[in-house]
Motif scaffolding. Sequence first.
Motif, PDB file in Angstrom:
ATOM      1  N   ASP A  22     -35.974  -6.751 -15.148  1.00 21.04           N
ATOM      2  CA  ASP A  22     -36.317  -7.731 -16.264  1.00 21.04           C
ATOM      3  C   ASP A  22     -36.877  -6.667 -16.980  1.00 21.04           C
ATOM      4  O   ASP A  22     -36.560  -7.643 -18.343  1.00 21.04           O
ATOM      5  N   ALA A  23     -37.837  -6.051 -17.827  1.00 20.24           N
ATOM      6  CA  ALA A  23     -38.719  -5.655 -18.949  1.00 20.24           C
ATOM      7  C   ALA A  23     -39.022  -6.552 -19.725  1.00 20.24           C
ATOM      8  O   ALA A  23     -39.422  -6.743 -20.595  1.00 20.24           O
ATOM      9  N   ASP A  24     -39.595  -6.995 -18.903  1.00 18.12           N
ATOM     10  CA  ASP A  24     -41.331  -8.367 -19.172  1.00 18.12           C
ATOM     11  C   ASP A  24     -42.546  -8.568 -18.616  1.00 18.12           C
ATOM     12  O   ASP A  24     -42.932  -9.166 -18.721  1.00 18.12           O
ATOM     13  N   THR A  25     -42.211  -7.200 -17.823  1.00 20.00           N
ATOM     14  CA  THR A  25     -44.052  -7.314 -17.021  1.00 20.00           C
ATOM     15  C   THR A  25     -43.961  -5.578 -16.906  1.00 20.00           C
ATOM     16  O   THR A  25     -43.398  -4.913 -16.409  1.00 20.00           O
ATOM     17  N   LEU A  26     -45.083  -5.526 -17.258  1.00 19.05           N
ATOM     18  CA  LEU A  26     -45.633  -4.238 -17.300  1.00 19.05           C
ATOM     19  C   LEU A  26     -46.675  -3.782 -15.607  1.00 19.05           C
ATOM     20  O   LEU A  26     -47.209  -5.027 -15.823  1.00 19.05           O
ATOM     21  N   LEU A  27     -46.312  -3.000 -15.117  1.00 16.89           N
ATOM     22  CA  LEU A  27     -46.765  -2.992 -14.031  1.00 16.89           C
ATOM     23  C   LEU A  27     -47.890  -2.213 -14.004  1.00 16.89           C
ATOM     24  O   LEU A  27     -47.409  -0.537 -13.805  1.00 16.89           O
ATOM     25  N   VAL A  28     -49.173  -2.061 -13.531  1.00 14.61           N
ATOM     26  CA  VAL A  28     -50.165  -1.121 -13.199  1.00 14.61           C
ATOM     27  C   VAL A  28     -50.639  -0.975 -12.334  1.00 14.61           C
ATOM     28  O   VAL A  28     -51.434  -1.531 -11.514  1.00 14.61           O
ATOM     29  N   ALA A  29     -50.740   0.829 -11.954  1.00  9.79           N
ATOM     30  CA  ALA A  29     -51.808   0.771 -10.915  1.00  9.79           C
ATOM     31  C   ALA A  29     -52.930   1.159 -11.519  1.00  9.79           C
ATOM     32  O   ALA A  29     -53.044   2.424 -11.934  1.00  9.79           O
ATOM     33  N   ASP A  30     -54.043   1.683 -10.857  1.00 12.45           N
ATOM     34  CA  ASP A  30     -55.543   1.804 -11.445  1.00 12.45           C
ATOM     35  C   ASP A  30     -56.243   2.424 -10.720  1.00 12.45           C
ATOM     36  O   ASP A  30     -56.604   1.743  -9.485  1.00 12.45           O
ATOM     37  N   PHE A  31     -55.847   3.737  -9.964  1.00 13.39           N
ATOM     38  CA  PHE A  31     -56.715   4.339  -8.922  1.00 13.39           C
ATOM     39  C   PHE A  31     -58.334   4.440  -8.816  1.00 13.39           C
ATOM     40  O   PHE A  31     -58.230   3.962  -8.199  1.00 13.39           O
ATOM     41  N   SER A  32     -58.941   4.058  -9.809  1.00 12.98           N
ATOM     42  CA  SER A  32     -60.328   4.750 -10.273  1.00 12.98           C
ATOM     43  C   SER A  32     -60.995   3.308  -9.418  1.00 12.98           C
ATOM     44  O   SER A  32     -61.850   3.560  -9.176  1.00 12.98           O
ATOM     45  N   THR A  33     -60.393   1.575  -9.790  1.00 13.58           N
ATOM     46  CA  THR A  33     -61.354   1.184  -9.938  1.00 13.58           C
ATOM     47  C   THR A  33     -60.137   0.168  -8.495  1.00 13.58           C
ATOM     48  O   THR A  33     -61.470  -0.719  -7.797  1.00 13.58           O
ATOM     49  N   VAL A  57     -49.672  -7.225 -16.073  1.00 10.42           N
ATOM     50  CA  VAL A  57     -49.175  -7.099 -18.063  1.00 10.42           C
ATOM     51  C   VAL A  57     -48.317  -8.321 -18.769  1.00 10.42           C
ATOM     52  O   VAL A  57     -46.870  -6.995 -18.259  1.00 10.42           O
ATOM     53  N   PRO A  58     -47.968  -9.209 -19.347  1.00  6.09           N
ATOM     54  CA  PRO A  58     -47.086  -9.851 -20.103  1.00  6.09           C
ATOM     55  C   PRO A  58     -45.564  -8.955 -20.756  1.00  6.09           C
ATOM     56  O   PRO A  58     -46.999  -7.949 -22.009  1.00  6.09           O
ATOM     57  N   VAL A  59     -44.871  -8.371 -21.269  1.00  7.72           N
ATOM     58  CA  VAL A  59     -44.233  -7.836 -22.661  1.00  7.72           C
ATOM     59  C   VAL A  59     -43.503  -8.789 -23.022  1.00  7.72           C
ATOM     60  O   VAL A  59     -42.530  -9.242 -22.745  1.00  7.72           O
ATOM     61  N   GLY A  60     -43.561  -8.760 -23.902  1.00 10.02           N
ATOM     62  CA  GLY A  60     -42.721  -9.805 -24.851  1.00 10.02           C
ATOM     63  C   GLY A  60     -41.367  -9.421 -25.545  1.00 10.02           C
ATOM     64  O   GLY A  60     -40.927  -7.981 -25.306  1.00 10.02           O
ATOM     65  N   ARG A  61     -40.752 -10.089 -26.281  1.00 11.61           N
ATOM     66  CA  ARG A  61     -39.338  -8.996 -26.319  1.00 11.61           C
ATOM     67  C   ARG A  61     -39.100  -7.881 -27.233  1.00 11.61           C
ATOM     68  O   ARG A  61     -38.095  -7.384 -27.453  1.00 11.61           O
ATOM     69  N   GLN A  62     -40.055  -8.247 -27.884  1.00  6.30           N
ATOM     70  CA  GLN A  62     -39.943  -6.305 -28.904  1.00  6.30           C
ATOM     71  C   GLN A  62     -40.656  -5.756 -28.067  1.00  6.30           C
ATOM     72  O   GLN A  62     -40.575  -4.741 -28.892  1.00  6.30           O
ATOM     73  N   GLY A  63     -41.555  -6.338 -27.346  1.00  6.30           N
ATOM     74  CA  GLY A  63     -42.204  -4.846 -26.408  1.00  6.30           C
ATOM     75  C   GLY A  63     -43.311  -4.860 -26.157  1.00  6.30           C
ATOM     76  O   GLY A  63     -43.968  -4.096 -25.847  1.00  6.30           O
ATOM     77  N   GLY A  64     -43.889  -5.430 -27.482  1.00  2.00           N
ATOM     78  CA  GLY A  64     -45.829  -5.695 -27.141  1.00  2.00           C
ATOM     79  C   GLY A  64     -45.950  -6.299 -25.513  1.00  2.00           C
ATOM     80  O   GLY A  64     -45.594  -6.903 -25.223  1.00  2.00           O
ATOM     81  N   LEU A  65     -47.457  -6.566 -25.835  1.00  2.00           N
ATOM     82  CA  LEU A  65     -47.955  -6.510 -24.565  1.00  2.00           C
ATOM     83  C   LEU A  65     -49.122  -7.987 -24.474  1.00  2.00           C
ATOM     84  O   LEU A  65     -49.617  -7.737 -25.991  1.00  2.00           O
TER      85      LEU A  65
END
Length: 390
Positions: A126-137, A143-151
């Motif tokens: 849907d391009a409305d959520t950024l999925l993040v894998a944090d290896f170190s922690t 993270v939600p993504v806005g209509r213009q692409g902002g976080l």
Amino acid sequence: MLAAVTASTAAAVPLFAATSAHAAPARSNDLLYLGTWGRSQVHAVRFDPVHGTMTPLGSMAEVSSNWVAVHPTRPVLYVAAGQQGGTIRVFHIDDASGSLRQTGEVETQVAPGADGGLSYIGLNEDADTLLVADFSTGSAVTVPVGRQGGLGAVASRVHGTGSGPHPRQTGPHPHHVVVDPSRGFALIADFGADRVFVHDYDRATHRMSAGTPEEPRAYATAAGSGPRRLAFHPSGRTVYLLNELTADIQVLRWDPRVGTLTPRQLLTTNAPGHTGTTSAAELAVSHDGRHVYTSNRGDNALVVFSVDPRTGLLTEAQRLPCGGVTPWSFTLHPEGRWLFVANEASSTVDLFRVDPRSGRLTDTGTSVAVPNPDCISVRSSRGTAGATRS
């Protein structure tokens, strides 16, 4: 020898290029953005999908770039950092020049992790959520993504549990996060725990549920396998899992009603008689679901599998050199006719032609120099982004 190669390519001088680096490429051509391992730079390359030529544009941002991802419809690039803090930076893309202008950033870590930082970022369908894998922690974040692409602010954070027998598996280390086609679950390939964790996903709130630590919903891989990449078949009923440390690929049945994985097939990506380092790296499924692609850093090879259309099971169809050294990742072009390989140790990006019928790859011999590339994302002139389907 590799140190000498790396030093000689730090200035991103093209090894092979059909046009001069100083020429003004046509506006209609695509842009490739590349993260660089340990170099703290984001590089850009102009790509002509008609003629199959690449023109290096040089460094566009001096920031840590463990992973990069282009928004599928907006001129926006996300860059995941390798340093403490888990910083994700947002850049506006100038399509005419390829230049980047930072417009925001988000820190994803509550407490700083060890060196290594973020190992993956990617957008859901849907391009409305950024999925993040944090290896170190040992955590995964949405993270939600806005209509213009902002976080927006971090919506959810889940922590893995467990460890493995390998020295690099002292605790959980998420390496990849995907949302399933039903959009009801988030799957996390955890390198350190030898698990694929499955969490409920709420499409409206962009949140992964924490689950219950006593009974985490997970699929257990073989001890010491090191799960690295996940990819769904377009049917939505089959998942392919690439394990880094054992360099094998698993075919899993996915039940979207309850969110469970069941093993069906296990194949190696190593060459017959393989010796030495074993390390699989990247995984992608063709858009039509007929072929699966993997990279093997131990053999410096690309391996193509054909997919049985009835069962989703795999048969090895081709094995060929990756064009350089250490194929850290690769990306299929949105049109499906090209594949770009980030050969990290040889500091090259190599171009392969994809046969649309057989799925077989042909090394075009076209290559550009980029210092220690570790990932590639495509800003298409047609307004769609290309990245590893995963």
